[in-house]
Design a protein around this motif. Structure first.
Motif, PDB file in Angstrom:
ATOM      1  N   GLY A  82       0.767  -1.237   0.000  1.00  0.00           N
ATOM      2  CA  GLY A  82       0.000   0.000   0.000  1.00  0.00           C
ATOM      3  C   GLY A  82       0.796   1.283   0.000  1.00  0.00           C
ATOM      4  N   SER A 119      -5.319  -8.999  -3.640  1.00  0.00           N
ATOM      5  CA  SER A 119      -4.973  -7.638  -4.054  1.00  0.00           C
ATOM      6  C   SER A 119      -4.432  -7.666  -5.468  1.00  0.00           C
ATOM      7  CB  SER A 119      -3.921  -7.049  -3.103  1.00  0.00           C
ATOM      8  OG  SER A 119      -2.720  -7.800  -3.204  1.00  0.00           O
ATOM      9  N   ASP A 153      -1.360  -3.440  -3.565  1.00  0.00           N
ATOM     10  CA  ASP A 153      -2.292  -2.375  -3.176  1.00  0.00           C
ATOM     11  C   ASP A 153      -3.723  -2.874  -3.372  1.00  0.00           C
ATOM     12  OD1 ASP A 153      -3.011   0.064  -2.168  1.00  0.00           O
ATOM     13  OD2 ASP A 153      -2.460   1.221  -3.942  1.00  0.00           O
ATOM     14  N   GLY A 154      -4.669  -2.124  -2.818  1.00  0.00           N
ATOM     15  CA  GLY A 154      -6.076  -2.474  -2.979  1.00  0.00           C
ATOM     16  C   GLY A 154      -6.451  -3.788  -2.313  1.00  0.00           C
ATOM     17  N   THR A 156      -8.267  -6.549  -0.368  1.00  0.00           N
ATOM     18  CA  THR A 156      -9.663  -6.843  -0.044  1.00  0.00           C
ATOM     19  C   THR A 156      -9.757  -8.291   0.448  1.00  0.00           C
ATOM     20  OG1 THR A 156     -10.167  -7.600  -2.293  1.00  0.00           O
ATOM     21  CG2 THR A 156     -10.497  -5.256  -1.831  1.00  0.00           C
ATOM     22  N   ARG A 232       0.598   2.145 -13.666  1.00  0.00           N
ATOM     23  CA  ARG A 232      -0.810   2.056 -13.281  1.00  0.00           C
ATOM     24  C   ARG A 232      -1.374   0.749 -13.803  1.00  0.00           C
ATOM     25  NH1 ARG A 232      -5.675   5.524 -16.100  1.00  0.00           N
ATOM     26  NH2 ARG A 232      -7.427   4.571 -14.982  1.00  0.00           N
ATOM     27  N   LYS A 234      -5.184  -1.595 -13.974  1.00  0.00           N
ATOM     28  CA  LYS A 234      -6.632  -1.616 -13.767  1.00  0.00           C
ATOM     29  C   LYS A 234      -7.154  -2.992 -14.140  1.00  0.00           C
ATOM     30  CE  LYS A 234     -10.825   0.950 -15.009  1.00  0.00           C
ATOM     31  NZ  LYS A 234     -11.371   2.091 -15.810  1.00  0.00           N
ATOM     32  N   ASP A 237     -12.214  -4.599  -9.933  1.00  0.00           N
ATOM     33  CA  ASP A 237     -12.560  -3.329  -9.297  1.00  0.00           C
ATOM     34  C   ASP A 237     -11.337  -2.522  -8.872  1.00  0.00           C
ATOM     35  OD1 ASP A 237     -15.304  -3.793  -9.510  1.00  0.00           O
ATOM     36  OD2 ASP A 237     -15.380  -4.886  -7.621  1.00  0.00           O
ATOM     37  N   TRP A 238     -10.145  -2.978  -9.251  1.00  0.00           N
ATOM     38  CA  TRP A 238      -8.912  -2.298  -8.868  1.00  0.00           C
ATOM     39  C   TRP A 238      -8.467  -1.282  -9.916  1.00  0.00           C
ATOM     40  CZ3 TRP A 238      -8.120  -7.926  -8.132  1.00  0.00           C
ATOM     41  CH2 TRP A 238      -8.168  -8.311  -6.771  1.00  0.00           C
ATOM     42  N   ASP A 239      -7.922  -0.179  -9.452  1.00  0.00           N
ATOM     43  CA  ASP A 239      -7.288   0.818 -10.313  1.00  0.00           C
ATOM     44  C   ASP A 239      -6.258   1.547  -9.441  1.00  0.00           C
ATOM     45  OD1 ASP A 239      -6.525   2.786 -12.066  1.00  0.00           O
ATOM     46  OD2 ASP A 239      -8.551   3.433 -12.585  1.00  0.00           O
ATOM     47  N   VAL A 240      -5.001   1.139  -9.542  1.00  0.00           N
ATOM     48  CA  VAL A 240      -3.974   1.631  -8.617  1.00  0.00           C
ATOM     49  C   VAL A 240      -2.734   2.081  -9.377  1.00  0.00           C
ATOM     50  CG1 VAL A 240      -4.792   0.164  -6.714  1.00  0.00           C
ATOM     51  CG2 VAL A 240      -3.023  -0.697  -8.270  1.00  0.00           C
TER      52      VAL A 240
END
Length: 245
Positions: A82, A119, A153-154, A156, A232, A234, A237-240
């Motif tokens: 993160g 993630s 990241d992201g 869940t 980046r 995507k 539902d992830w976009d980091v």
């Protein structure tokens, strides 16, 4: 492989990683047995925070001519959770590839649940094998599957249903979109790659522990990166995004 040779190989790889340059190795230095190769890989580690899966997609298998995936451990200082940026200047010719990451579940979970969280992120391969040995499968295993860094990241809760579906993956490198990726580039998707990881890890005595993360393999081909780059990714539902420093 005798203990003296094993210690020499571990030390040579460690020095090369610290210096950020290719190791001074020849083909005769690489063990002939897969078991010996994994033993040397694990012997380099005092603590393991994550694992990477190699040879899990068609372009990798074309290079390594493997039928099963291979695995490599990562140290705590090679795992980033993160953060907005990670250092890469110390790595030898780093690459980047988008991957789904899964966290090994606590042992008190029900027997049919192997993972607790999931993630997305970037695995940063940075092999220290010399050019002549990069396609050597046992060399890759000895080299911890080219471990460099792992950015996650992201995070869940683990959702098996979401990962079972086919999904696309889009990646940008300094604002320019790279070739598209897909879960179908991994045999049976990220979940299939993860369960194959568990089989390989069990077969070769990998020290698996709850809380370790598993990078399941590239959803699209790796590309060279350097300090100052912005990445980046995507998917689902992830976009980091990630800065390399």
């Amino acid at each position: 492989m005798d203990q003296k040779h094993s210690k020499h190989l571990c030390a040579t790889l460690s020095r090369a990683r610290t210096a950020g340059r290719p190791a001074l190795l020849e083909e005769s230095d690489i063990p002939e047995s897969v078991s010996d190769a994994y033993a040397i890989s694990f012997a380099q580690m005092q603590k393991i925070s994550a694992w990477k899966v190699g040879g899990a997609n068609p372009w990798s298998r074309k290079v390594f001519r493997n039928t099963n995936s291979f695995i490599g451990p990562l140290r705590p200082d090679e795992l980033f959770l993160g953060t907005s940026s990670i250092p890469v200047a110390h790595l030898n010719a780093p690459l980047a590839e988008p991957e789904i990451m899964l966290e090994i579940a606590p042992s008190n979970n029900t027997a049919d649940v192997q993972f607790s969280r999931m993630s997305i992120g970037f695995e940063i391969p940075a092999t220290v094998l010399p050019e002549a040995l990069k396609a050597n499968l046992n060399g890759q295993i000895v080299d911890r599957a080219g471990a460099g860094a792992l950015w996650i990241d992201g995070i869940t809760p683990f959702d098996q249903t979401a990962l079972k579906q086919e999904f696309s993956c889009r990646t940008w490198h300094n604002g320019a979109e790279t070739p598209p990726g897909s879960s179908t580039n991994l045999t049976n998707g990220p979940l299939g790659a993860a369960f194959e990881f568990l089989q390989v890890a069990t077969a070769f005595g990998a020290p698996l522990l709850p809380g370790q993360w598993v990078a399941t393999g590239g959803l699209s081909p790796a590309f060279p990166v350097a300090t100052g780059d912005f990445l980046r990714v995507k998917a689902l539902d992830w976009d980091v995004g990630l800065n390399l420093i």
